[in-house]
Scaffold this active site. Structure first.
Site, PDB file in Angstrom:
ATOM      1  N   ASN A 165       0.807  -1.234   0.000  1.00 38.38           N
ATOM      2  CA  ASN A 165       0.000   0.000   0.000  1.00 38.38           C
ATOM      3  C   ASN A 165       0.835   1.277   0.000  1.00 38.38           C
ATOM      4  O   ASN A 165       0.470   2.255  -0.649  1.00 38.38           O
ATOM      5  CB  ASN A 165      -1.023  -0.013   1.144  1.00 38.38           C
ATOM      6  N   GLU A 264       3.502  -4.803  12.262  1.00 33.21           N
ATOM      7  CA  GLU A 264       2.496  -3.753  12.060  1.00 33.21           C
ATOM      8  C   GLU A 264       1.418  -4.358  11.180  1.00 33.21           C
ATOM      9  O   GLU A 264       1.648  -4.636   9.995  1.00 33.21           O
ATOM     10  CB  GLU A 264       3.152  -2.523  11.435  1.00 33.21           C
ATOM     11  N   CYS A 298      -3.468   1.273   6.540  1.00 38.60           N
ATOM     12  CA  CYS A 298      -3.858   0.540   7.746  1.00 38.60           C
ATOM     13  C   CYS A 298      -4.556   1.460   8.742  1.00 38.60           C
ATOM     14  O   CYS A 298      -5.339   1.000   9.567  1.00 38.60           O
ATOM     15  CB  CYS A 298      -2.633  -0.088   8.378  1.00 38.60           C
ATOM     16  N   GLU A 478       7.321   0.723  16.742  1.00 35.85           N
ATOM     17  CA  GLU A 478       8.486   1.328  16.095  1.00 35.85           C
ATOM     18  C   GLU A 478       8.275   2.831  16.122  1.00 35.85           C
ATOM     19  O   GLU A 478       7.269   3.321  16.622  1.00 35.85           O
ATOM     20  CB  GLU A 478       8.670   0.761  14.684  1.00 35.85           C
TER      21      GLU A 478
HETATM   22  P1  NAD Z   1      -0.019  -9.384   3.203  1.00 37.24           P
HETATM   23  O1  NAD Z   1       0.037  -9.873   4.590  1.00 37.24           O
HETATM   24  O2  NAD Z   1      -0.813 -10.141   2.217  1.00 37.24           O
HETATM   25  O3  NAD Z   1       1.460  -9.316   2.575  1.00 37.24           O
HETATM   26  C1  NAD Z   1       2.473  -8.535   3.154  1.00 37.24           C
HETATM   27  C2  NAD Z   1       3.827  -9.116   2.777  1.00 37.24           C
HETATM   28  O4  NAD Z   1       3.978 -10.379   3.400  1.00 37.24           O
HETATM   29  C3  NAD Z   1       4.020  -9.360   1.283  1.00 37.24           C
HETATM   30  O5  NAD Z   1       5.331  -9.029   0.937  1.00 37.24           O
HETATM   31  C4  NAD Z   1       3.778 -10.853   1.156  1.00 37.24           C
HETATM   32  O6  NAD Z   1       4.412 -11.439   0.053  1.00 37.24           O
HETATM   33  C5  NAD Z   1       4.373 -11.339   2.452  1.00 37.24           C
HETATM   34  N1  NAD Z   1       3.884 -12.636   2.909  1.00 37.24           N
HETATM   35  C6  NAD Z   1       2.637 -13.166   2.775  1.00 37.24           C
HETATM   36  N2  NAD Z   1       2.580 -14.374   3.369  1.00 37.24           N
HETATM   37  C7  NAD Z   1       3.797 -14.607   3.910  1.00 37.24           C
HETATM   38  C8  NAD Z   1       4.366 -15.687   4.630  1.00 37.24           C
HETATM   39  N3  NAD Z   1       3.667 -16.773   4.973  1.00 37.24           N
HETATM   40  N4  NAD Z   1       5.658 -15.592   5.011  1.00 37.24           N
HETATM   41  C9  NAD Z   1       6.382 -14.494   4.706  1.00 37.24           C
HETATM   42  N5  NAD Z   1       5.907 -13.455   4.000  1.00 37.24           N
HETATM   43  C10 NAD Z   1       4.631 -13.504   3.617  1.00 37.24           C
HETATM   44  O7  NAD Z   1      -0.465  -7.869   3.291  1.00 37.24           O
HETATM   45  P2  NAD Z   1      -0.764  -6.870   2.076  1.00 37.24           P
HETATM   46  O8  NAD Z   1      -2.025  -7.300   1.433  1.00 37.24           O
HETATM   47  O9  NAD Z   1       0.466  -6.706   1.262  1.00 37.24           O
HETATM   48  O10 NAD Z   1      -0.992  -5.486   2.849  1.00 37.24           O
HETATM   49  C11 NAD Z   1      -2.216  -5.060   3.328  1.00 37.24           C
HETATM   50  C12 NAD Z   1      -2.322  -5.333   4.813  1.00 37.24           C
HETATM   51  O11 NAD Z   1      -1.255  -4.682   5.481  1.00 37.24           O
HETATM   52  C13 NAD Z   1      -3.580  -4.771   5.440  1.00 37.24           C
HETATM   53  O12 NAD Z   1      -4.106  -5.691   6.353  1.00 37.24           O
HETATM   54  C14 NAD Z   1      -3.087  -3.521   6.168  1.00 37.24           C
HETATM   55  O13 NAD Z   1      -3.895  -3.110   7.246  1.00 37.24           O
HETATM   56  C15 NAD Z   1      -1.746  -3.976   6.608  1.00 37.24           C
HETATM   57  N6  NAD Z   1      -0.885  -2.820   6.866  1.00 37.24           N
HETATM   58  C16 NAD Z   1      -0.584  -2.509   8.168  1.00 37.24           C
HETATM   59  C17 NAD Z   1       0.208  -1.394   8.456  1.00 37.24           C
HETATM   60  C18 NAD Z   1       0.530  -1.013   9.870  1.00 37.24           C
HETATM   61  O14 NAD Z   1       1.428  -0.183  10.056  1.00 37.24           O
HETATM   62  N7  NAD Z   1      -0.135  -1.547  10.886  1.00 37.24           N
HETATM   63  C19 NAD Z   1       0.671  -0.600   7.412  1.00 37.24           C
HETATM   64  C20 NAD Z   1       0.342  -0.953   6.108  1.00 37.24           C
HETATM   65  C21 NAD Z   1      -0.431  -2.068   5.848  1.00 37.24           C
END
Ligand code: NAD
Length: 497
Positions: A165, A264, A298, A478
């Site tokens: 995102n 996060e 998020c 963080e």
């Molecule tokens: P996601 O969890 O699908 O993927 C995030 C990353 O993790 C990607 O690089 C993906 O390839 C990797 N990944 C997925 N499965 C994995 C595994 N089993 N082992 C290791 N790596 C793995 O998330 P997304 O769809 O890319 O992002 C959106 C989500 O992120 C939303 O839920 C959003 O709320 C959250 N988000 C949180 C914050 C925060 O600061 N709290 C900030 C931005 C986004």
């Protein structure tokens, strides 16, 4: 312009890898290039390079020289800001206004901020016994006391796993403090948005960062590059931003090596709008907090609770302003909302809106895909800004993260109810409180079970403050010194005097 081809970056060199996956521009729905795909062998190579670099020239740099390099990285991104903006827009479809005013500037700021913080931040020391009272050294030998001081040392190789995102912004939010503390990193950007991590690799070479300090491997999560990083025994710490469910899986996979982790995760954030608020400011702020980055932040408010006397007027104003948001071409400087990240995510968001209708929700505006005529953007993943009301608190749309440009709006009758409704969630990332009553603002802020509260604002960031969530929204904090603490091992030295 030729097709984009993104490669891994290992030990200071770009590497093509043996297979590729296709990159899709979400604004057109078309293939615009390819990205190298890493498996466990390439991840092992990257981790090996990162481990070797921990004891190479990087380790021998003085703190000042190390931090000078990070300031040079900031300057390097700044010099090539247009390329970064273009890459981020192609990958995400986010509007030019956001990429050029938020994402890339924050990427630059992350390096400057952590370089400056690490340069000036000290560690604790504690004096005990007569040494502490100043009686030393006149006191008799053997009974005078002790001096404790803390050394800050790198953790080692840090695995940085990023979402799509805010690709550069969130990746550098981790990489900058990790490097400031003397670690080396293996970064896995989201498979949806690999471009700016690779551009950053170019900048790292330009400024002369020693080989192996910053490594990038591309690929997916499970059974791919992401999982290989998590399970690798030589990765000492993991910092992850993404979905809560992914966090669960990563925590389980990392458990056998007891890696240090910082997560996060997702949010289902509430905005509480009290009748005594500055109405205009609250409407504008809520528009921003619901629809920024097409709702894909998020921190976005997905549940808006409004005090009953102004509920109808507020809901109407919100729906009206939402409808007026310009959805479309990311390159048009007047565009407020680009597409969702992928066809799959668009279908998920549209499915959740349909579910909201099926559960009895009243759609005040939007609720459907947004179609754009013409060749270029007709295949893009655009949707309409959407406001729904009338659902019970148990409805899926009210409980689960949508991560799209929508919110549920509901009335409340008093402050206790507002705080109770906001807290009735498995998540606990942030909340916004809109009120002109100072006492109420402080009371509500204290009562909310979240990591961050914004009063009469949203996403107003000071990088010195703790950032993170409770419950399903994260593990750890963080930001500022909290980042320095995560990315370093603190060693206490006790000297008997
Ligand atoms: P996601 O969890 O699908 O993927 C995030 C990353 O993790 C990607 O690089 C993906 O390839 C990797 N990944 C997925 N499965 C994995 C595994 N089993 N082992 C290791 N790596 C793995 O998330 P997304 O769809 O890319 O992002 C959106 C989500 O992120 C939303 O839920 C959003 O709320 C959250 N988000 C949180 C914050 C925060 O600061 N709290 C900030 C931005 C986004």
């Amino acid at each position: 312009m030729g097709r984009t081809r993104i490669q891994h970056f290992i030990d200071g060199r770009f590497e093509p890898g043996s297979s590729d996956f296709t990159l899709i521009n979400p604004a057109s729905g078309r293939d615009y290039g390819s990205c190298a795909l890493a498996g466990p062998a390439l991840v092992d190579e990257a981790v090996g390079a990162a481990r070797k670099a921990l004891s190479g020239p990087w380790a021998r740099l003085s703190l000042d020289d190390r931090l000078d390099l990070l300031e040079a990285v900031a300057l390097g991104i700044e010099r090539r800001a247009k390329e970064f903006v273009r890459a981020e827009i192609l990958d995400t479809g986010k509007p030019l206004s956001a990429a050029s005013a938020i994402d890339i500037p924050r990427g630059i700021q992350n390096f400057r901020f952590f370089a400056r913080l690490a340069r000036t931040h000290g560690t604790d020391s504690f004096a005990t016994g007569s040494f502490a009272t100043g009686a030393f050294p006149g006191a008799s030998a053997g009974s005078s006391g002790s001096l404790n001081y803390t050394l800050r040392e790198p953790v080692g190789v840090v695995g940085v796993i990023c979402p799509w995102n805010l690709p550069l912004l969130l990746m550098t939010w981790k990489v900058a403090p990790a490097l400031a503390c003397g670690n080396t990193v293996v970064v896995k950007p989201s498979e949806e948005t690999p471009a700016t991590a690779s551009l950053l690799a170019d900048v790292m070479n330009e400024v002369g960062l020693p080989a192996g300090v910053y490594n990038v491997v591309h690929g997916y999560g499970p059974d791919s590059a992401g999982e290989a990083i998590v399970r690798h025994p030589d990765v000492d710490a993991l910092t992850f931003t993404g979905e809560s469910r992914t966090g669960e899986r990563i925590l389980a996979d990392a458990a056998p090596h007891l890696k240090s982790t910082s997560f996060e995760l997702g949010g289902k954030n509430a905005a509480l709008v009290f009748a005594d608020c500055d109405f205009e400011r609250a409407v504008e702020g809520t528009i921003r907090s619901v629809f920024s980055n097409c709702g894909q932040v998020c921190l976005c408010s997905e549940r808006v609770y409004v005090e009953r006397p102004i509920f109808e007027r507020f809901a109407e104003a919100l729906a009206q302003r939402a409808t007026a948001l310009r959805v479309g071409d990311p390159w048009d400087p007047n565009t407020a909302m680009g597409p969702l990240i992928s066809a799959q995510h668009r279908d998920k968001v549209l499915g959740m809106w349909q579910q909201a209708r099926d559960d009895g929700g009243d759609v005040l505006c939007g609720g459907a895909a947004h179609t754009i005529a013409g060749d270029e953007l007709s295949g893009g993943y655009f949707v309409q800004p959407t406001v729904v009301t009338g659902l019970p608190e148990t409805a899926a749309f009210v409980r689960n993260e949508v991560f799209g440009p929508s919110c549920h709006i509901a009335p409340f009758d008093d402050e206790d109810e507002a705080v109770r409704l906001a807290n009735d969630s498995d998540y606990g990332l942030c909340a916004a409180v809109w009120t002109s009553d100072l006492n109420r603002a402080h009371r509500a802020a204290a009562g909310l079970h979240v990591g961050m509260v914004w009063v009469n604002s949203w996403m107003l960031r000071d990088l010195r403050t703790p950032f993170g969530g409770r419950g399903r929204s994260g593990v750890g904090r963080e930001g500022g010194v909290h980042s320095l603490d995560f990315y370093s091992e603190l060693k206490n030295v006790c000297v008997a005097l």
